[in-house]
Structure formats: structure tokens, C-alpha cells
Scaffold this active site. Structure first.
Site, short mmCIF file in Angstrom:
data_model
loop_
_atom_site.label_atom_id
_atom_site.label_comp_id
_atom_site.label_asym_id
_atom_site.label_seq_id
_atom_site.Cartn_x
_atom_site.Cartn_y
_atom_site.Cartn_z
N ASP A 1 4.12 -1.90 1.61
CA ASP A 1 4.57 -1.49 2.93
C ASP A 1 5.85 -2.20 3.35
O ASP A 1 6.68 -1.63 4.08
CB ASP A 1 3.48 -1.74 3.96
CG ASP A 1 2.44 -0.63 3.96
OD1 ASP A 1 2.35 0.08 2.96
OD2 ASP A 1 1.73 -0.49 4.97
N CYS B 1 -3.43 -4.91 -1.33
CA CYS B 1 -2.54 -4.67 -0.20
C CYS B 1 -2.94 -3.47 0.66
O CYS B 1 -3.94 -2.84 0.43
CB CYS B 1 -1.10 -4.60 -0.69
SG CYS B 1 -0.53 -6.23 -1.24
N ASP B 2 -2.09 -3.17 1.61
CA ASP B 2 -2.45 -2.47 2.85
C ASP B 2 -3.34 -1.25 2.70
O ASP B 2 -4.44 -1.21 3.22
CB ASP B 2 -1.17 -2.07 3.60
CG ASP B 2 -0.40 -3.27 4.12
OD1 ASP B 2 -0.51 -4.34 3.50
OD2 ASP B 2 0.32 -3.14 5.11
N LYS B 3 -2.87 -0.20 2.03
CA LYS B 3 -3.67 1.03 1.95
C LYS B 3 -4.59 1.04 0.75
O LYS B 3 -5.50 1.86 0.67
CB LYS B 3 -2.74 2.26 1.88
CG LYS B 3 -1.73 2.33 2.99
CD LYS B 3 -2.35 2.15 4.35
CE LYS B 3 -1.33 1.71 5.38
NZ LYS B 3 -0.66 0.45 5.09
N CYS C 1 0.98 -10.83 1.65
CA CYS C 1 1.81 -11.66 2.54
C CYS C 1 0.97 -12.60 3.39
O CYS C 1 -0.10 -12.23 3.89
CB CYS C 1 2.70 -10.78 3.39
SG CYS C 1 3.85 -9.78 2.42
N SER D 1 2.92 -2.66 11.85
CA SER D 1 2.51 -3.59 10.80
C SER D 1 1.62 -4.66 11.40
O SER D 1 1.70 -4.98 12.59
CB SER D 1 3.77 -4.25 10.20
OG SER D 1 3.43 -5.38 9.45
#
Length: 553
Positions: free
Chosen positions: A78, A119-121, A191, A468
């Protein structure tokens, strides 16, 4: 076993022959076949090291008497996708990841799955696949990145985004921006702050789909490898006992995840992913259902971007088990929920103490008395919207100002960087929802530039897009219905007064009801921004944000 479909009986001789082409022998074929989903790639820092994690998982599977078989799935970073057309494809990848795992699992008759993610998705995509397939499954995170250091202070990628705003305003030099850029991300891992990836990895523990400390062990620690081995062993136990995801992901487990989310002050994106997971698990949860849990759950952690700490601090303070034990003592979570350990939440967190009360506060001494996220409603968001109230300066909890309306993120960023935004303004970014974007882009660039320019205590930003986990300030997203679906956001004009009252959970367009109706009657849907390919098909199928941006079938 499920895998008997492809390996038992005379008629399966061709299937066995193909397995033997992989180098598998009869002894290995007699054991449970475990799919090991690897989202490794060379573009996402949180995934660059996942081959080592997967190797550890395989060793655990073999040690426990199973046969691991690895296959891949995709992922989008992202941060790299931010602020260009690439971000339109990020949220849409969640369903594509889930579908790809479903296809591989159904096509090859795995007995169980170990899903290695970060990570995100990718995290929610794998969880969605788990609850849809409902075969034994366990999630293994790659772990958070360590924070970088700059001038003796820990920093992360959010500081780089904000430094862009400072450089644009002239408060730091381009040379200093470069130094921050080089220092913020020291190596592998998701992150370092409590952004979406780390929020979801922590909530995977709370749901019961991952082993304790899955969300907080740093990516580069040997402890992460040991956790992966143990997860590989555990999947064989889950297969033997037939403990499947839908026996774990119940309504009470969803409530636990939301309570932990409120306590840690997680990313507002969790308000998309948890309802989506619930939807695919057959549990009816909407955005508005989050608010009662927020009201009764205190905010206990100040993790970046809303505070000084990072994920390593949360880990050393006792991690999610210590936080859940504190919530359990006060009756704020359900202790009876089953987990992939084969034990209940209460059994998992028993005697797990908070080791640093400056990082994980006691319920009696919270950062805030209610949760990190708040759901607002009103004539501008009849079906709700979300704000990370833990990251809002107290002076901006109530705000009223004139609208500055933009029909895309790019238009808004150009205006912000061009000093066209005045103190008191409410920036409106619309046609960026699941359908209108399409893909509901994150708005980290405009919010970070606002913060970097020192305006986060002066202006607010509202959108039918999303933010975010690194966003801070009065940033309100997921406005539902979205503008592209004819929601009231579509008819806001420059100069209209918008009133934000986060304590009262209200978002109000100060325009007469008859005028709103008249404007809506004249409104016409704009042309799609993408008219071919996956995201065009996505825009035709996706629901509103208040339902988690899910596919209906």
C-alpha cells in the site's frame, strides 16, 4: 481426510502419478496434505523474508506428521501504491487473494492450510479464504518491521509521509527529507507502527486464528521462526480434531476482535475488514454495530501514528495476550471462544501480565475512556462513517467549517500543496469509495501533507474513500452510502458548512433537508473512472463500505 479425494482408490492412480512427479513418495502421500500459502514477493518489505517463515512452517508440518505443499498468492504494498492509480487496485486484491486460495484448495483437496501473510489486504484476504473454505487453517504473520532511528528517536514510514509536508512548507530541507527517507524503514517486516497490517495481525490473534504473539514478534527475531514451526505443528492437530475456522470465528470472536481493536487504537481499515470477515463467515455485522463496542472499551495503547510507541514496544510490554488478559479481567471480551491452540482465549491469556504500563495501560487508567475508533452518523453519512478518534487532536474533536470539494484525491493533494486550503476548512474528497474509486483508495498522502504542514489542528478531511493506518488528524472516511451510489456526499458544494462532532458521533451537512432532496433529485452518476479489466468488474459487484466492501455472492 479431504485429500483422499485425490489419492485413494484405483481410479486415483493418475493423480498419484502426478504427485510422484513432484518427488512425493507413498509415505508422504499417506499423510495429511497441508497447503502452505506463501505471499512472498520482492516488492513488499513485509513479505521479502517470507520464504524463511515458510521453510520453518514446513519443518513444523513434517515434524508433526504432515506433508507440506507450498503455493503462492499475490500482494500489493500500500505504501508504494499510494497516491497514484495503483492504490485503486489494493482493496480489490483482498477478494482476489481469497478467491485464489479457494481455487487452489478446492482444486487440490488439501486437508488443512497454513497461511503465511503480513501486509494490508493480504491478511484479511487469507482470513476470508479460511472462513469461506472452512477447512482447518492457521494464520502466520511475517511480523512487524523494527522502527528506524533518526537523530536518536525511533521513526517509521508515517514520519516520511509527514516529512514531505514539512519539506513542501519549507520547515525542513530536501536534504533532511532524504535523511529521513533513508532511515525510516530499516529492513524486513510490516511497517513498524500500528498501521493496517499490524492491526490486522494483532486482530488475527484476537479472533483465535493465530498463535499468541503472532501480531507483535518482530520480523527479524528468531522467535518469529519458532512461532512458524509451532504453527506448522499445530495445523496437524487442527486437522486431526477437525477444528475449522467457523468453529473459531463466531459472533463472540468478532466482538473480541473489535474490542481489542478499540483497546489498541488500530487502523480505521479494520472497520472494513472485520465486517467483511464476518460477512463471509455468515455473521451479520455492519459499521454501525462497531460503535457500542467502542463506547464500552477503553483505549489502552498509544502506538504510532497516534503515540510515541512502536510494535516492538507493544511486544516487550506483553503483546496482545497481556492486553486481552487485562480486558478479560474487566469483562470486556469473551473468554470462552475457541482458538487454534485448541484452548480458549481465557486459557491462552491466563497469567499473561502487562510488563510496561506506559505502553499497555490498565483499564482503570486508560489513554481514553472509549475506543480508538468511532462511528459517526448524520445526514451526510446515513449508514455511518469512521474516524480514528485516538489520533485526533482534542481541539479538533468538534469542528465546523466550509467545505472545499474535490472529486479525486489528486485534485485535493494539488490544492493542499498549492496552499489553497484555509484554516477551518473541511476538505471533501468524493467518488473515491469502493464503487466510485473504484477500489476505495487510502488517503495517506493528503492527510500526511496536512499534518506535515502543521494544519492537522486547523482543518478536517472527509471522504467516501479510506485512510491508511498511518493517518492521524480529523480524518473521517468510509462515508456511506458513497457518492457514486448517490449518497449525500455527492451533492455537497463549496462553502457548505459541515459540522463534525466526534464526542456526539455526528457528521452533519448544515443544509436544509428540502435543499438536500432537491440536489439529490438533480444528481446524475458520473462515468466510471475505470472501464475495463478487474477493477471495472469489481466496481459492478462491490458493496458499500459500511458492509465491508464485500461481494454479495
Amino acid at each position: 481426510m479431504i485429500s483422499d479425494r485425490v489419492k485413494k482408490g484405483i481410479e486415483k492412480a493418475p493423480h498419484r502419478s502426478l504427485f510422484k512427479a513432484l518427488g512425493l513418495n507413498d509415505d508422504e502421500l499417506a499423510k495429511p496434505l497441508i497447503g502452505v500459502v506463501n505471499s512472498f514477493n520482492e516488492i513488499i518489505p513485509g513479505h521479502i523474508h517470507l520464504r524463511n517463515i515458510v521453510d520453518a512452517v514446513k519443518k513444523g508440518v513434517i515434524a508433526a506428521g504432515g506433508t507440506p505443499i507450498e503455493f503462492p498468492t499475490i500482494g500489493v504494498c500500500d505504501g508504494i501504491a499510494m497516491n497514484h492509480i495503483g492504490m485503486k487496485y489494493s482493496l480489490g486484491s483482498r477478494e482476489l487473494i481469497a478467491d485464489s486460495i479457494e481455487i487452489m484448495s478446492k482444486g487440490h483437496a488439501f486437508d488443512g492450510l497454513v497461511m503465511v501473510t503480513n501486509c494490508d489486504k493480504i491478511v484479511p484476504g487469507m482470513i476470508i479464504a479460511a472462513v469461506k473454505l472452512d477447512i482447518p487453517a492457521i494464520i502466520v504473520s511475517g511480523g512487524p518491521m523494527l522502527p528506524g532511528m533518526y537523530k536518536g528517536k525511533p521513526i517509521a514510514v508515517d514520519n516520511v509521509f509527514e516529512a514531505v509536508g514539512k519539506a513542501a512548507k519549507g520547515t525542513i530541507s530536501k536534504e533532511e527529507l532524504y535523511e529521513i527517507e533513508c532511515a525510516a524503514c530499516p529492513g524486513a517486516g510490516s511497517c513498524a507502527g500500528l498501521f493496517t497490517a499490524n492491526s490486522m495481525n494483532c486482530l488475527t490473534e484476537a479472533l483465535g486464528l493465530a498463535l499468541p504473539y503472532n501480531g507483535t514478534i518482530p520480523a527479524v527475531f528468531a522467535e518469529r521462526i519458532r512461532l512458524a514451526k509451532e504453527s506448522g505443528k499445530k495445523i496437524i492437530e487442527l486437522v486431526k480434531k477437525q477444528i475449522t475456522p467457523r468453529k473459531i470465528v463466531t459472533k463472540k470472536a468478532i466482538e473480541n476482535a473489535l474490542a481489542v481493536d478499540m483497546a489498541i487504537g488500530g487502523s480505521s481499515n479494520t472497520a472494513l475488514h472485520i465486517p467483511a470477515i464476518a460477512h463471509y463467515a455468515g455473521i451479520p455485522i455492519r459499521l454501525k454495530d462497531i460503535q457500542p463496542i467502542s463506547e464500552r472499551t477503553p483505549h489502552l495503547c498509544s502506538i504510532a501514528p497516534s503515540g510515541p510507541h512502536h510494535m516492538i514496544d507493544l511486544h516487550y510490554a506483553g503483546g496482545i495476550p497481556a492486553l486481552m488478559n487485562e480486558l478479560l479481567k474487566h469483562g470486556l471480551i469473551h473468554g470462552t471462544c475457541m482458538t487454534v491452540t485448541g484452548k480458549s482465549i481465557a486459557q491462552n491469556v491466563k497469567d499473561k501480565s502487562i510488563l510496561d504500563t506506559s505502553v499497555i495501560r490498565l483499564v482503570t487508567k486508560p489513554v481514553h475512556k472509549d475506543g480508538g475508533l468511532a462511528v459517526l452518523t448524520g445526514n451526510l453519512a446515513p449508514d455511518g462513517c469512521i474516524v480514528k478518534q485516538a489520533a485526533v487532536d482534542p481541539s479538533m474533536l468538534k469542528h465546523s467549517g466550509p467545505a472545499k470539494v474535490f472529486d479525486s484525491e489528486e485534485e485535493a493533494v494539488k490544492a493542499i500543496m498549492g496552499n489553497q486550503i484555509q484554516k477551518g476548512d473541511v476538505i471533501v474528497i468524493r467518488y473515491e469509495g469502493p464503487r466510485g474509486g473504484p477500489g476505495m483508495r487510502e488517503m495517506l498522502t493528503p492527510t500526511s501533507v496536512i499534518a506535515g504542514m502543521g494544519m492537522d489542528k486547523e482543518v478536517a478531511l472527509i471522504t467516501d474513500g479510506r485512510f491508511s493506518g498511518a493517518t492521524r488528524g480529523s480524518s473521517i472516511g468510509h462515508i456511506s452510502p458513497e457518492a457514486a451510489a448517490g449518497g449525500p456526499l455527492a451533492i455537497v458544494k463549496d462553502g457548505d458548512i459541515i459540522e463534525i462532532d466526534i464526542p456526539a458521533k455526528k457528521l452533519t451537512l448544515k443544509v436544509d433537508d428540502n435543499e438536500i432532496k432537491a440536489r439529490l433529485a438533480k444528481w446524475k452518476a458520473p462515468k466510471p473512472k475505470i472501464t475495463t479489466g478487474y477493477m471495472y468488474r469489481y466496481s459492478l459487484m462491490v458493496s458499500s463500505a459500511d458492509r465491508g466492501a464485500v461481494f454479495e455472492s
